[in-house]
Scaffold this motif. Structure first.
Motif, PDB file in Angstrom:
ATOM      1  N   LEU A  17       0.665  -0.977   0.289  1.00  0.00           N
ATOM      2  CA  LEU A  17      -0.194   0.423  -0.089  1.00  0.00           C
ATOM      3  C   LEU A  17       1.149   1.660   0.025  1.00  0.00           C
ATOM      4  O   LEU A  17       0.035   2.183  -0.770  1.00  0.00           O
ATOM      5  CB  LEU A  17      -0.707   0.161   0.846  1.00  0.00           C
ATOM      6  N   THR A  32     -14.668   4.265  -1.145  1.00  0.00           N
ATOM      7  CA  THR A  32     -14.925   3.133   0.089  1.00  0.00           C
ATOM      8  C   THR A  32     -16.132   2.474   0.653  1.00  0.00           C
ATOM      9  O   THR A  32     -16.938   2.975   0.374  1.00  0.00           O
ATOM     10  CB  THR A  32     -13.891   2.855   1.121  1.00  0.00           C
ATOM     11  N   MET A  37     -12.333  -0.006   6.108  1.00  0.00           N
ATOM     12  CA  MET A  37     -11.830   0.027   5.869  1.00  0.00           C
ATOM     13  C   MET A  37     -10.433   1.204   7.090  1.00  0.00           C
ATOM     14  O   MET A  37      -9.101   1.129   7.218  1.00  0.00           O
ATOM     15  CB  MET A  37     -11.160   1.162   4.778  1.00  0.00           C
ATOM     16  N   SER A  40      -9.905  -0.627  10.644  1.00  0.00           N
ATOM     17  CA  SER A  40      -8.358  -1.772  10.327  1.00  0.00           C
ATOM     18  C   SER A  40      -7.290  -0.495  10.296  1.00  0.00           C
ATOM     19  O   SER A  40      -6.129  -0.836  10.571  1.00  0.00           O
ATOM     20  CB  SER A  40      -8.239  -2.578   8.733  1.00  0.00           C
ATOM     21  N   SER A  42      -6.659   1.123   7.640  1.00  0.00           N
ATOM     22  CA  SER A  42      -6.165   1.280   6.103  1.00  0.00           C
ATOM     23  C   SER A  42      -6.366   1.859   5.207  1.00  0.00           C
ATOM     24  O   SER A  42      -5.866   2.654   4.464  1.00  0.00           O
ATOM     25  CB  SER A  42      -6.170   0.103   5.303  1.00  0.00           C
ATOM     26  N   LYS A  45      -4.464   5.473   6.421  1.00  0.00           N
ATOM     27  CA  LYS A  45      -3.049   5.365   5.467  1.00  0.00           C
ATOM     28  C   LYS A  45      -2.268   5.135   4.568  1.00  0.00           C
ATOM     29  O   LYS A  45      -1.720   6.105   4.104  1.00  0.00           O
ATOM     30  CB  LYS A  45      -2.317   3.441   5.959  1.00  0.00           C
ATOM     31  N   ALA A  46      -4.156   5.116   3.419  1.00  0.00           N
ATOM     32  CA  ALA A  46      -3.746   5.166   1.773  1.00  0.00           C
ATOM     33  C   ALA A  46      -3.456   6.852   2.179  1.00  0.00           C
ATOM     34  O   ALA A  46      -3.094   7.253   1.170  1.00  0.00           O
ATOM     35  CB  ALA A  46      -5.212   4.909   1.720  1.00  0.00           C
ATOM     36  N   LEU A  90     -11.209   1.322  -2.846  1.00  0.00           N
ATOM     37  CA  LEU A  90     -10.229   1.113  -1.946  1.00  0.00           C
ATOM     38  C   LEU A  90     -11.522  -0.048  -0.861  1.00  0.00           C
ATOM     39  O   LEU A  90     -12.323   0.481  -0.718  1.00  0.00           O
ATOM     40  CB  LEU A  90      -9.822   2.026  -1.077  1.00  0.00           C
ATOM     41  N   SER A 136      -9.539  -5.365  -1.182  1.00  0.00           N
ATOM     42  CA  SER A 136      -9.470  -6.136   0.924  1.00  0.00           C
ATOM     43  C   SER A 136     -10.029  -7.488   1.057  1.00  0.00           C
ATOM     44  O   SER A 136     -10.032  -7.252   2.295  1.00  0.00           O
ATOM     45  CB  SER A 136     -10.747  -4.946   1.409  1.00  0.00           C
ATOM     46  N   ASP A 174      -1.897  -6.415  -1.446  1.00  0.00           N
ATOM     47  CA  ASP A 174      -1.547  -6.080  -0.331  1.00  0.00           C
ATOM     48  C   ASP A 174      -1.682  -7.030   0.665  1.00  0.00           C
ATOM     49  O   ASP A 174      -3.337  -6.665   0.592  1.00  0.00           O
ATOM     50  CB  ASP A 174      -1.523  -4.386   0.151  1.00  0.00           C
ATOM     51  N   GLU A 176      -1.830  -7.869   3.765  1.00  0.00           N
ATOM     52  CA  GLU A 176      -2.404  -6.767   5.188  1.00  0.00           C
ATOM     53  C   GLU A 176      -3.572  -6.480   5.498  1.00  0.00           C
ATOM     54  O   GLU A 176      -3.720  -6.157   6.234  1.00  0.00           O
ATOM     55  CB  GLU A 176      -0.859  -5.744   5.613  1.00  0.00           C
ATOM     56  N   ILE A 177      -3.711  -5.720   4.453  1.00  0.00           N
ATOM     57  CA  ILE A 177      -5.207  -5.346   3.831  1.00  0.00           C
ATOM     58  C   ILE A 177      -6.252  -5.982   4.403  1.00  0.00           C
ATOM     59  O   ILE A 177      -6.871  -5.950   5.398  1.00  0.00           O
ATOM     60  CB  ILE A 177      -5.689  -4.724   3.782  1.00  0.00           C
TER      61      ILE A 177
END
Length: 384
Positions: A17, A32, A37, A40, A42, A45-46, A90, A136, A174, A176-177
């Motif tokens: 990411l 989204t 998201m 979490s 994400s 972070k994005a 996302l 995700s 990714d 981790e997402i």
């Protein structure tokens, strides 16, 4: 001559990411779904990575499961006022598919949704923005496909919008997402990816690239899905499933799908059955139906140490049970009376679905009804 259709750039692996830091542009809209998201981390972070790249960010939240055309119009309105040069989907496939259609209506405010239902009828994009997909969930492969599935709520029909124009410019895969993905979503989406592998391999389009990706994706799913469901913190299993989903998406983006998806689109739109769950119910019986015409199923069976089409169908049924998925449509609380009332409607819509044209065996509406009925009861399909 053939052309391989794939996302323009692909970044994959845990932590990928962070590549958003390197995006060049001025404005981005992140599309989204609900709260997953955000909860979490994400989403934040994005947005932070994009701001680090000097990009102003706006967020469109709340895309529903099985996104509607109305939601796509609302997102396009935000984009028209903000004028982004990047559109970013996302989240799950619903968020990414909705973002794709928002992108279309942002670039073409007067585009005719009904006209785009016909395959390969989306106008030329990238006149205002490019597209990034960050999934995700590990199932649809929408991050590398020219496909967006949109529901018309008034008609009760789910439409696959098919055009290579919708293939993302950048995909970020990714694992981790996916760490916060609930077990039932992991199960459903993983079985969706499995279905893509099978249908792409046996479609009536011959494609060596799709064949290899289908086999590879199928092997990864069988080796990792149960682990990802039972041990969700296993990031390696998560990344493996994410990679398998991408591989399956790339396979079907170049060979397309069949009647498993035609059948699933209808019960998803009318009854709200999760797409991967319905695919997993239909897939074994569709294998049995298509095996009368296609001799390719044993190739897939051999990938998992089996021999025949029936072996493959049974192995899928076993995996479906191992990851706690339903075995019959009636398990979703649909009465026989309600089912019979709508059977002609959904069978006719399935027959007209674009995916039907790529199936290795050309079905009749009556045959689709027979498959539907077997899967409603959860019994093995037998030719009448």
């Amino acid at each position: 001559m053939s052309k391989l259709f794939i996302a323009g750039e692909v970044f994959h692996g845990a932590g990928s990411l962070e590549e958003l830091k390197n995006i060049k542009g001025s404005k981005a809209v992140i599309v989204t779904g609900g709260s997953s998201m955000k909860n979490s981390g994400s989403l934040d972070k994005a947005a932070a990575y994009l701001k680090e790249a000097g990009i102003e960010v706006k967020i469109f939240e709340g895309v529903e499961e099985d996104p509607s055309s109305e939601t796509c119009f609302k997102g396009a309105e935000l984009m028209k006022s903000f004028q982004p040069d990047w559109v970013i989907g996302l989240g799950g496939c619903s968020a990414i598919d909705a973002a794709k259609m928002m992108w279309v209506f942002y670039e073409y405010p007067d585009a005719d949704f009904d006209a785009m239902i016909k395959p390969f009828n989306v106008p030329v994009l990238r006149k205002k923005a490019k597209f990034i997909a960050i999934p995700s969930t590990s199932g649809t492969g929408t991050e590398t496909t020219g496909l967006a599935v949109i529901t018309d709520r008034e008609k009760g029909v789910k439409y696959p919008i098919v055009s290579y124009e919708l293939t993302p410019d950048i995909a970020i895969v990714d694992g981790e997402i996916c760490a916060s993905m609930p077990a039932h979503v992991t199960s459903n989406t993983g079985l969706d990816a499995l279905t893509h592998c099978v249908e792409a391999y046996v479609s009536n389009i011959e494609n060596n690239y799709a064949d290899v990706l289908s086999k590879g994706g199928l092997e990864i799913v069988f080796n990792n899905l149960k682990e990802a469901v039972q041990n969700p913190s296993n990031i390696q299993a998560r990344q493996n499933m994410h990679d398998a989903s991408f591989m399956a998406g790339l396979a079907f983006n170049n060979a397309w799908l069949g009647i498993v998806h035609s059948l699933s689109h209808q019960v998803g739109a009318l009854y709200g059955i999760p797409h991967g769950a319905s695919n997993a119910i239909f897939l074994p019986n569709v294998i049995r139906y298509n095996a009368k015409e296609s001799n390719r199923f044993p190739d897939l069976a051999k990938v998992i140490g089996k021999e025949t089409a029936e072996d493959l169908a049974q192995a899928i049924e076993t995996l479906r049970a191992d990851v706690n998925n339903q075995t019959a449509i009636k398990e979703f609380g649909i009465s026989r009376e309600d089912w019979d009332k709508n059977l002609d409607f959904i069978a006719n819509n399935a027959f007209l679905d674009p995916c039907t044209g790529f199936n290795p065996r050309k079905p009749t509406v009556e045959e689709l009804k027979e498959i539907y009925n077997a899967c409603y009861e959860g019994v093995v399909y037998n030719e009448q």
